[in-house]
Every structure is written in structure tokens, then in C-alpha cells.
Write a protein that holds these residues in place. Structure first.
Motif, PDB file in Angstrom:
ATOM      1  N   SER A  22       0.656  -1.004   0.009  1.00 23.35           N
ATOM      2  CA  SER A  22      -0.078  -0.089   0.093  1.00 23.35           C
ATOM      3  C   SER A  22       0.889   1.288   0.071  1.00 23.35           C
ATOM      4  O   SER A  22       2.144   1.181   0.426  1.00 23.35           O
ATOM      5  N   PHE A  23       0.345   2.542  -0.589  1.00 23.54           N
ATOM      6  CA  PHE A  23       1.294   3.490  -0.816  1.00 23.54           C
ATOM      7  C   PHE A  23       0.660   4.723   0.085  1.00 23.54           C
ATOM      8  O   PHE A  23       1.315   5.735   0.155  1.00 23.54           O
ATOM      9  N   GLY A  24      -0.671   4.603   0.489  1.00 28.13           N
ATOM     10  CA  GLY A  24      -1.477   5.762   1.299  1.00 28.13           C
ATOM     11  C   GLY A  24      -1.798   6.501   0.393  1.00 28.13           C
ATOM     12  O   GLY A  24      -3.019   6.418  -0.327  1.00 28.13           O
ATOM     13  N   PRO A  25      -1.211   7.667  -0.071  1.00 26.13           N
ATOM     14  CA  PRO A  25      -1.943   8.842  -1.016  1.00 26.13           C
ATOM     15  C   PRO A  25      -1.979   8.110  -2.322  1.00 26.13           C
ATOM     16  O   PRO A  25      -1.368   7.012  -2.527  1.00 26.13           O
ATOM     17  N   ARG A  26      -2.572   8.856  -3.355  1.00 30.22           N
ATOM     18  CA  ARG A  26      -2.969   8.232  -4.655  1.00 30.22           C
ATOM     19  C   ARG A  26      -1.397   8.408  -5.450  1.00 30.22           C
ATOM     20  O   ARG A  26      -0.356   9.323  -5.100  1.00 30.22           O
ATOM     21  N   ILE A  27      -1.190   6.991  -6.378  1.00 30.12           N
ATOM     22  CA  ILE A  27       0.156   7.084  -6.869  1.00 30.12           C
ATOM     23  C   ILE A  27      -0.132   6.357  -8.075  1.00 30.12           C
ATOM     24  O   ILE A  27      -0.944   5.738  -8.403  1.00 30.12           O
ATOM     25  N   ARG A  28       0.810   6.869  -9.341  1.00 33.85           N
ATOM     26  CA  ARG A  28       1.018   6.299 -10.573  1.00 33.85           C
ATOM     27  C   ARG A  28       2.349   5.418 -10.521  1.00 33.85           C
ATOM     28  O   ARG A  28       3.355   5.919  -9.879  1.00 33.85           O
ATOM     29  N   VAL A  29       2.199   4.191 -10.986  1.00 35.45           N
ATOM     30  CA  VAL A  29       3.343   3.260 -11.162  1.00 35.45           C
ATOM     31  C   VAL A  29       3.458   2.933 -12.613  1.00 35.45           C
ATOM     32  O   VAL A  29       2.969   2.304 -13.240  1.00 35.45           O
ATOM     33  N   ARG A  30       4.642   3.029 -13.015  1.00 34.65           N
ATOM     34  CA  ARG A  30       5.139   2.765 -14.289  1.00 34.65           C
ATOM     35  C   ARG A  30       6.203   1.638 -14.358  1.00 34.65           C
ATOM     36  O   ARG A  30       7.084   1.795 -13.832  1.00 34.65           O
ATOM     37  N   CYS A  31       5.787   0.661 -15.164  1.00 30.24           N
ATOM     38  CA  CYS A  31       6.669  -0.420 -15.342  1.00 30.24           C
ATOM     39  C   CYS A  31       6.989  -0.851 -16.609  1.00 30.24           C
ATOM     40  O   CYS A  31       6.308  -0.668 -17.644  1.00 30.24           O
ATOM     41  N   PRO A  32       8.542  -0.843 -17.016  1.00 30.40           N
ATOM     42  CA  PRO A  32       9.008  -1.293 -18.552  1.00 30.40           C
ATOM     43  C   PRO A  32       8.461  -2.681 -18.808  1.00 30.40           C
ATOM     44  O   PRO A  32       8.083  -3.365 -17.952  1.00 30.40           O
ATOM     45  N   PRO A  33       8.820  -3.145 -20.040  1.00 36.03           N
ATOM     46  CA  PRO A  33       8.571  -4.357 -20.363  1.00 36.03           C
ATOM     47  C   PRO A  33       9.616  -5.293 -19.697  1.00 36.03           C
ATOM     48  O   PRO A  33      10.769  -4.976 -19.219  1.00 36.03           O
ATOM     49  N   ASN A  34       9.242  -6.299 -19.105  1.00 35.62           N
ATOM     50  CA  ASN A  34      10.041  -7.301 -18.570  1.00 35.62           C
ATOM     51  C   ASN A  34       9.570  -8.722 -18.744  1.00 35.62           C
ATOM     52  O   ASN A  34       8.806  -8.827 -19.966  1.00 35.62           O
ATOM     53  N   ALA A  35      10.327  -9.723 -18.111  1.00 37.32           N
ATOM     54  CA  ALA A  35      10.393 -11.301 -18.528  1.00 37.32           C
ATOM     55  C   ALA A  35       9.250 -11.857 -17.615  1.00 37.32           C
ATOM     56  O   ALA A  35       9.125 -13.183 -17.838  1.00 37.32           O
ATOM     57  N   HIS A  36       8.249 -11.308 -16.865  1.00 34.89           N
ATOM     58  CA  HIS A  36       7.586 -12.149 -15.873  1.00 34.89           C
ATOM     59  C   HIS A  36       5.990 -11.724 -16.150  1.00 34.89           C
ATOM     60  O   HIS A  36       5.617 -10.685 -16.786  1.00 34.89           O
ATOM     61  N   TYR A  37       5.208 -12.525 -15.555  1.00 35.16           N
ATOM     62  CA  TYR A  37       3.765 -12.351 -15.638  1.00 35.16           C
ATOM     63  C   TYR A  37       3.550 -11.735 -14.210  1.00 35.16           C
ATOM     64  O   TYR A  37       4.203 -12.271 -13.265  1.00 35.16           O
ATOM     65  N   HIS A  38       2.619 -10.757 -14.095  1.00 38.97           N
ATOM     66  CA  HIS A  38       2.196 -10.369 -13.015  1.00 38.97           C
ATOM     67  C   HIS A  38       0.525 -10.332 -12.708  1.00 38.97           C
ATOM     68  O   HIS A  38       0.134 -10.101 -13.794  1.00 38.97           O
ATOM     69  N   VAL A  39       0.287 -10.480 -11.592  1.00 31.54           N
ATOM     70  CA  VAL A  39      -1.024 -10.277 -11.159  1.00 31.54           C
ATOM     71  C   VAL A  39      -1.524  -9.711  -9.874  1.00 31.54           C
ATOM     72  O   VAL A  39      -0.620  -9.522  -9.004  1.00 31.54           O
ATOM     73  N   VAL A  40      -2.254  -8.486 -10.062  1.00 28.51           N
ATOM     74  CA  VAL A  40      -2.419  -7.629  -8.826  1.00 28.51           C
ATOM     75  C   VAL A  40      -3.977  -7.789  -8.495  1.00 28.51           C
ATOM     76  O   VAL A  40      -5.057  -7.839  -9.142  1.00 28.51           O
ATOM     77  N   LEU A  41      -4.058  -8.023  -7.004  1.00 34.05           N
ATOM     78  CA  LEU A  41      -5.354  -8.049  -6.384  1.00 34.05           C
ATOM     79  C   LEU A  41      -5.691  -7.227  -5.266  1.00 34.05           C
ATOM     80  O   LEU A  41      -5.095  -7.123  -4.598  1.00 34.05           O
ATOM     81  N   PRO A  42      -6.415  -6.280  -5.766  1.00 30.54           N
ATOM     82  CA  PRO A  42      -6.816  -5.238  -4.887  1.00 30.54           C
ATOM     83  C   PRO A  42      -7.598  -5.898  -3.354  1.00 30.54           C
ATOM     84  O   PRO A  42      -8.305  -6.504  -3.966  1.00 30.54           O
ATOM     85  N   LEU A  43      -7.072  -5.564  -2.211  1.00 32.47           N
ATOM     86  CA  LEU A  43      -7.688  -6.202  -1.241  1.00 32.47           C
ATOM     87  C   LEU A  43      -8.481  -4.785  -0.682  1.00 32.47           C
ATOM     88  O   LEU A  43      -9.591  -5.003   0.253  1.00 32.47           O
ATOM     89  N   ALA A  44      -8.344  -3.738  -0.876  1.00 31.05           N
ATOM     90  CA  ALA A  44      -8.866  -2.398  -0.467  1.00 31.05           C
ATOM     91  C   ALA A  44      -8.895  -1.501  -1.466  1.00 31.05           C
ATOM     92  O   ALA A  44      -7.573  -1.208  -1.999  1.00 31.05           O
ATOM     93  N   GLY A  45      -9.774  -0.406  -1.687  1.00 28.99           N
ATOM     94  CA  GLY A  45      -9.490   0.651  -2.459  1.00 28.99           C
ATOM     95  C   GLY A  45      -9.996   0.268  -3.940  1.00 28.99           C
ATOM     96  O   GLY A  45     -10.539  -0.736  -4.419  1.00 28.99           O
ATOM     97  N   ARG A  46      -9.451   0.965  -4.928  1.00 26.80           N
ATOM     98  CA  ARG A  46      -9.687   0.675  -6.410  1.00 26.80           C
ATOM     99  C   ARG A  46      -8.217   1.273  -7.117  1.00 26.80           C
ATOM    100  O   ARG A  46      -7.669   2.459  -6.913  1.00 26.80           O
ATOM    101  N   ALA A  47      -8.098   0.605  -8.253  1.00 23.56           N
ATOM    102  CA  ALA A  47      -6.908   0.924  -9.076  1.00 23.56           C
ATOM    103  C   ALA A  47      -7.548   0.691 -10.547  1.00 23.56           C
ATOM    104  O   ALA A  47      -8.084   0.103 -11.017  1.00 23.56           O
ATOM    105  N   ARG A  48      -6.745   1.551 -11.324  1.00 24.13           N
ATOM    106  CA  ARG A  48      -6.821   1.520 -12.727  1.00 24.13           C
ATOM    107  C   ARG A  48      -5.444   1.089 -13.509  1.00 24.13           C
ATOM    108  O   ARG A  48      -4.516   1.453 -13.120  1.00 24.13           O
TER     109      ARG A  48
END
Length: 321
Positions: free
Chosen positions: A54-80
Motif C-alpha cells: 500500500s502507498f497511502g496517497p494516490r500514486i501512479r506506477v510505471r513498469c517497463p517491459p519485462n520477462a515475467h507475468y504479474h497479477v495484482v489483487l486489490p484488497l482495499a480501494g480501487r486501481a486502474r
């Protein structure tokens, strides 16, 4: 990816970025007004990393192309989320988002959002797919972006993640055994491949003719000779040159059970013998269970009792010599 459990808090964006880069991948953090209050509880295994972030305030995260699969599961709040050329996906508790390798991604987290962020080694995921199919694959594996966590297969996948996380937090004796730890990783990979739709799902679920008795017999011999190997249905099928579906059908026809159920019975037999042969002052039920790949003590005890009509602790207390 190495092995280890990390808990971390910081309000320094650079320190947060460096820690996430070390655990996951290089990324850029863009907190609103430059402020954050990051909390991290992460476990890095051989082929996957699981972290509650968790980050607290609103935040944007930018990720470059990489070699892995990622899964994100919100437990609280909302993300785009937005990955590559695909459409943006909005995710809230009850849904998750899957990101493919080799595409940049941008994540916009609303204030107060807490997420479980999972990174799976791309080579391991694709190797597991090849073994499940019993052949090489053509186009790159591509998952549906949205995961409905109310569905049974997705719930099973999340349960496997939580089991790994709890074991690491408790410094579980089970994870000291490579077979048990690796088996938990395989459960995560297999549950994702069989539960989340992707471009090979139809081929995994299409029925296949049973292999000849010789292939099943060879698989049985392998399990009997090497029960401590990191077998999955896909790996066992690859070892005898048939598809995972065909091997499963063959096992059901010949033994009345699936390959993994048969493997469990063999490992139960070996655990039973260890408990009979070892002084209770020199080992524990947890140690024996972990040695033979049983990662959930309650289920191990229930399966053991069903097979031997007594709990494993009672077997350990009575030696045959």
C-alpha cells in the motif's frame, strides 16, 4: 528471484522505488504531490514473489517491459491498469488483473488502496504450460486481463498464494524442505494456468484419448522410484511422452485415480514408514510431512488418518523396533 521474507515501511519515494526494484523489477513511482507512506510485506520464492503493498496517497506506477507475468489483487480501494496496447482495466476487491511480459504497464492506485502483487517467472510459467500440454507451444501465452476472484479456480489460486505467504511469515518448518516449497509454487502455476482463461485454455480442457497401458505403467514406476521428485501431472506426462490430459485419463482407467492422487498415496506410504522407523525425539510430524511434499498439515493429517486409521502423531509414538 531468491528466497526470503521482507517487511518494510518508508515515506521516501526513492527508498520505496529501490526496494520494489530489488524485489520485483525496475519501475517508476509518481506519488501525488510527491508524498507516500509505503507499507510492504513480501515473500520472494525461487520462481515467484508475493507482496502486500500500500502507498497511502494516490500514486501512479510505471513498469517497463519485462520477462515475467504479474497479477495484482486489490484488497482495499480501487486501481486502474493499462498494459501495452490493451484497454484500461479498473479493478476493485473481488477482481484481479493479469499483465503479460514484454509490454509496458501503468498502474493508477486510488488513495488507501492495498494490493497483493504477484510476480511469476515467465520461463517457469511457460515451461509448466508445455508440460501440461505435452508439447511445445507456438504463440506467446496470453491470459485474459481480468480475473474474477469469485470463481472457484481463482479462489483456489488465491488460497495457494495465502498458504505460501502464511508459511513464510511463520518461518514454517514446511518451507525448509525444497520439495514442499517447490510443490507450493507449482500449485500456484498450475492453478493459474488451469483456472484463468488464456489462448491455450481450450487445448488444456479438450479431452484426449487414454494412452496405452505402457505409458501409465512407466509413469507409475517413476512415481514409485522417485516419489521425492517435484512431480506435477504435466512433468510426469512429459517424462512418458504423452499429454497431461491423456495421462490423467489413463490413470483413471488403470488405477481409478488421478496421477497426483496416486502420487499422494505413495508419499503417504513413505511418510508412514518414516514415522514408524524414526524415534519421536529425533523428528516431528511436520518434518516428515514437509519431507514428502505435504504443505498443509491439517490436510496431511486428514489424509493420513483416512489411509491408516490413526493420526500421524500416534504412529510416531510407536516404533516398530
Amino acid at each position: 528471484m531468491g528466497n526470503g521474507h521482507v517487511t518494510f515501511t518508508t515515506s521516501d519515494p526513492d527508498e520505496a522505488r529501490d526496494t520494489l526494484t530489488r524485489l520485483y523489477l525496475p519501475l517508476e513511482l509518481l506519488p501525488e504531490r510527491g508524498e507516500l507512506a509505503m507499507r510492504l510485506d513480501a515473500t520472494a520464492h525461487t520462481a515467484l514473489t508475493i507482496g502486500l503493498i500500500s502507498f497511502g496517497p494516490r500514486i501512479r506506477v510505471r513498469c517497463p517491459p519485462n520477462a515475467h507475468y504479474h497479477v495484482v489483487l486489490p484488497l482495499a480501494g480501487r486501481a486502474r491498469y493499462h498494459s501495452g496496447d490493451g484497454p484500461a482495466v479498473v479493478s476493485e476487491p473481488g477482481t484481479a488483473t493479469v499483465f503479460a511480459p514484454e509490454a509496458p504497464a501503468e498502474l493508477d492506485w486510488a488513495p488507501g488502496t492495498e494490493q497483493l502483487c504477484v510476480m511469476l517467472d515467465g520461463r517457469e510459467v511457460e515451461r509448466e504450460l508445455r508440460q501440461l500440454l505435452g508439447r511445445d507451444v507456438g504463440p506467446r501465452l496470453a491470459f485474459a486481463a481480468r480475473m474474477d476472484l469469485s470463481r472457484g479456480p481463482a479462489r483456489t489460486w488465491v488460497e495457494a498464494l495465502m498458504l505460501l505467504t502464511r508459511a513464510a511469515r511463520q518461518e514454517s518448518e514446511l518451507l525448509s524442505h525444497p520439495l514442499a516449497a517447490r510443490r507450493l509454487e507449482q500449485i500456484v502455476f498450475d492453478a493459474l494456468l488451469t483456472g484463468q482463461p488464456h489462448n491455450y485454455s481450450d487445448q488444456l480442457t479438450t479431452g484426449a484419448a487414454s494412452p496405452g497401458r505402457s505409458a501409465v505403467r512407466c509413469a507409475v514406476d517413476l512415481v514409485q522410484a522417485y516419489p521425492d521428485r517435484e512431480w506435477t501431472t504435466g512433468r510426469l506426462a512429459a517424462a512418458v511422452s504423452v499429454s497431461a490430459r491423456a495421462l490423467t485419463n489413463g490413470f483413471r482407467a488403470e488405477t481409478g485415480m488421478t496421477p497426483m492422487a496416486y502420487l499422494q498415496n505413495v508419499r503417504l506410504d513413505r511418510a508412514h514408514q518414516d514415522l514408524l522407523d524414526t524415534d519421536s525425539s529425533r523428528t516431528t510430524v511436520t518434518h516428515v510431512a514437509g519431507r514428502w511434499g505435504f504443505t498443509h498439515l491439517g490436510r496431511f493429517a486428514a489424509a493420513y488418518r483416512a489411509r491408516y486409521e490413526e493420526p500421524p502423531s500416534r504412529t510416531l509414538r510407536r516404533r516398530t523396533w
